[in-house]
Design an enzyme around this catalytic site. Structure first.
Site, PDB file in Angstrom:
ATOM      1  N   CYS A 263      -4.059   5.772  -5.388  1.00  0.00           N
ATOM      2  CA  CYS A 263      -3.561   4.554  -4.738  1.00  0.00           C
ATOM      3  C   CYS A 263      -2.034   4.555  -5.372  1.00  0.00           C
ATOM      4  O   CYS A 263      -1.645   4.613  -6.596  1.00  0.00           O
ATOM      5  CB  CYS A 263      -4.217   3.502  -5.826  1.00  0.00           C
ATOM      6  SG  CYS A 263      -3.603   1.734  -5.763  1.00  0.00           S
TER       7      CYS A 263
ATOM      8  N   HIS B 294      -1.724  -5.619 -10.440  1.00  0.00           N
ATOM      9  CA  HIS B 294      -2.260  -4.350 -11.226  1.00  0.00           C
ATOM     10  C   HIS B 294      -2.587  -4.721 -12.569  1.00  0.00           C
ATOM     11  O   HIS B 294      -1.933  -5.362 -13.178  1.00  0.00           O
ATOM     12  CB  HIS B 294      -1.492  -3.071 -10.865  1.00  0.00           C
ATOM     13  CG  HIS B 294      -1.460  -2.539  -9.338  1.00  0.00           C
ATOM     14  ND1 HIS B 294      -2.235  -1.624  -9.076  1.00  0.00           N
ATOM     15  CD2 HIS B 294      -0.692  -2.859  -8.349  1.00  0.00           C
ATOM     16  CE1 HIS B 294      -1.980  -1.352  -7.728  1.00  0.00           C
ATOM     17  NE2 HIS B 294      -0.926  -2.049  -7.351  1.00  0.00           N
TER      18      HIS B 294
ATOM     19  N   CYS C 215       0.881  -1.204   0.041  1.00  0.00           N
ATOM     20  CA  CYS C 215       0.027   0.034   0.047  1.00  0.00           C
ATOM     21  C   CYS C 215       0.679   1.413  -0.043  1.00  0.00           C
ATOM     22  O   CYS C 215       1.534   1.483   0.859  1.00  0.00           O
ATOM     23  CB  CYS C 215      -1.000  -0.027   1.054  1.00  0.00           C
ATOM     24  SG  CYS C 215      -1.865   1.277   1.128  1.00  0.00           S
TER      25      CYS C 215
ATOM     26  N   GLY D  76      -0.868   1.663  -7.362  1.00  0.00           N
ATOM     27  CA  GLY D  76      -1.709   2.061  -8.726  1.00  0.00           C
ATOM     28  C   GLY D  76      -0.802   2.813  -9.643  1.00  0.00           C
ATOM     29  O   GLY D  76      -0.464   2.748 -10.673  1.00  0.00           O
TER      30      GLY D  76
ATOM     31  N   GLU E 205      -9.800  -0.230  -6.592  1.00  0.00           N
ATOM     32  CA  GLU E 205      -8.925  -1.099  -5.829  1.00  0.00           C
ATOM     33  C   GLU E 205      -9.352  -2.242  -5.371  1.00  0.00           C
ATOM     34  O   GLU E 205     -10.759  -2.567  -4.933  1.00  0.00           O
ATOM     35  CB  GLU E 205      -8.560  -0.187  -4.493  1.00  0.00           C
ATOM     36  CG  GLU E 205      -7.475   0.646  -4.863  1.00  0.00           C
ATOM     37  CD  GLU E 205      -6.727   1.363  -3.433  1.00  0.00           C
ATOM     38  OE1 GLU E 205      -6.672   0.418  -2.666  1.00  0.00           O
ATOM     39  OE2 GLU E 205      -6.549   2.251  -3.244  1.00  0.00           O
TER      40      GLU E 205
END
Ligand SMILES: N[C@H](CCC[C@H](N)C(=O)O)C(=O)O
Length: 281
Positions: free
Chosen positions: A219, A161, A78, A222, A210
């Protein structure tokens, strides 16, 4: 005031409830249901991810960071929360650097200019087995289409992803398409879904669905995936500004495949979790 202290933080609006398990062992080894109850915006404190700072296992690390999504499930990475935890640790240590341990490795963080924080998010993985995908395909052109989305780029930033390039990211109904793609059979561990468009030289507008959360305002992992995907496709250079709903992250994909992510950290408030929310834990 009784209850377990936490700090509410965010990175560009991607928000977190951060507990300190080094001080409050009651928040160590939470079960998924308890984590989801705390993260729930109706019944709990409310957050995209629930973060517990734990004692480091690795002597090189300053602390271990456990990450759970809004649905309670534990995940590997994260980015926005890593900057927040780095900020806490640097404050505690009186240093401008910190090493955060996660289930997928050690992350180096450094204070940058203007109060920003830079994290080396580790080495990106691009093989289909590492995304992971359910079949052997070129991860720069995953044969997957849904409505206006097709031809994804797969990147593993510690977490999976799938990046789709479109003419106008803001015109895509990500609330409808995101959950279908998150759970697509191509992604055995589900996936975070990014929809993005090139809006200038080395400038990318991105929106995100997400895994385990839904649409978030930002994100970090991301943004790393998008920066790598755009460079892989030759659409940008290896250093890009990613414009998310909540603001800007700067991403740099290094020759050794590590990615540097730079962005802000914010603290919203300190709070105390009522012990009833810990349930039978
Ligand atoms: N908001 C986070 C991403 C969490 C990823 C999580 N949704 C997953 O299931 O991998 C970030 O800043 O990187």
């Amino acid at each position: 005031m009784n209850g377990i202290p936490f700090v509410k933080m965010h990175g560009l609006g991607n928000d977190f409830v951060v507990f300190d398990g080094r001080r409050d062992p009651a928040v160590l080894d939470l079960d998924n249901a308890t984590a989801a109850r705390i993260a729930d915006r109706k019944t709990g404190v409310g957050c995209d991810q629930l973060i517990v700072i734990e004692p480091a296992r690795d002597d090189l690390a300053d602390a271990f960071m456990r990450i759970r999504n809004n649905d309670g499930g534990e995940v590997e990475a994260c980015g926005n929360a890593t900057r927040c935890v780095a900020s806490i640790l640097m404050g505690e240590l009186g240093r401008n650097d910190a090493i955060i341990e996660t289930v997928v490795g050690l992350l180096d963080a450094n204070g940058a200019s203007d109060g920003l924080v830079t994290v080396d998010m580790g080495q990106m993985r691009l093989d289909w087995r590492d995304i992971p995908l359910s079949e052997a395909v070129d991860t720069n052109h995953i044969p997957l289409s849904l409505g206006p989305l097709s031809d994804a780029v797969g990147v593993n930033v510690g977490n999976p992803h799938a990046v789709f390039f479109v003419d106008d990211a803001e015109a895509i109904d990500i609330e409808k398409l995101g959950p279908v793609l998150e759970h697509h059979e191509m992604f055995p561990e589900r996936a975070n879904i990014e929809v993005c468009s090139i809006i200038g030289e080395d400038q990318i507008r991105m929106r995100v669905w997400e895994r385990g959360v839904g649409v978030t305002r930002a994100c970090g992992t991301g943004a790393c995936a998008v920066g790598v995907a755009a460079a892989r496709r030759g659409l940008t250079g290896r250093k890009t500004d990613i414009i998310l709903d909540g603001g800007k992250l700067t991403i740099e994909w290094l020759p050794d495949d590590h990615v540097l992510m730079t962005g802000p950290v914010a603290t919203s408030f300190q709070g105390f979790l009522h012990s009833s929310l810990l349930g039978g834990h």
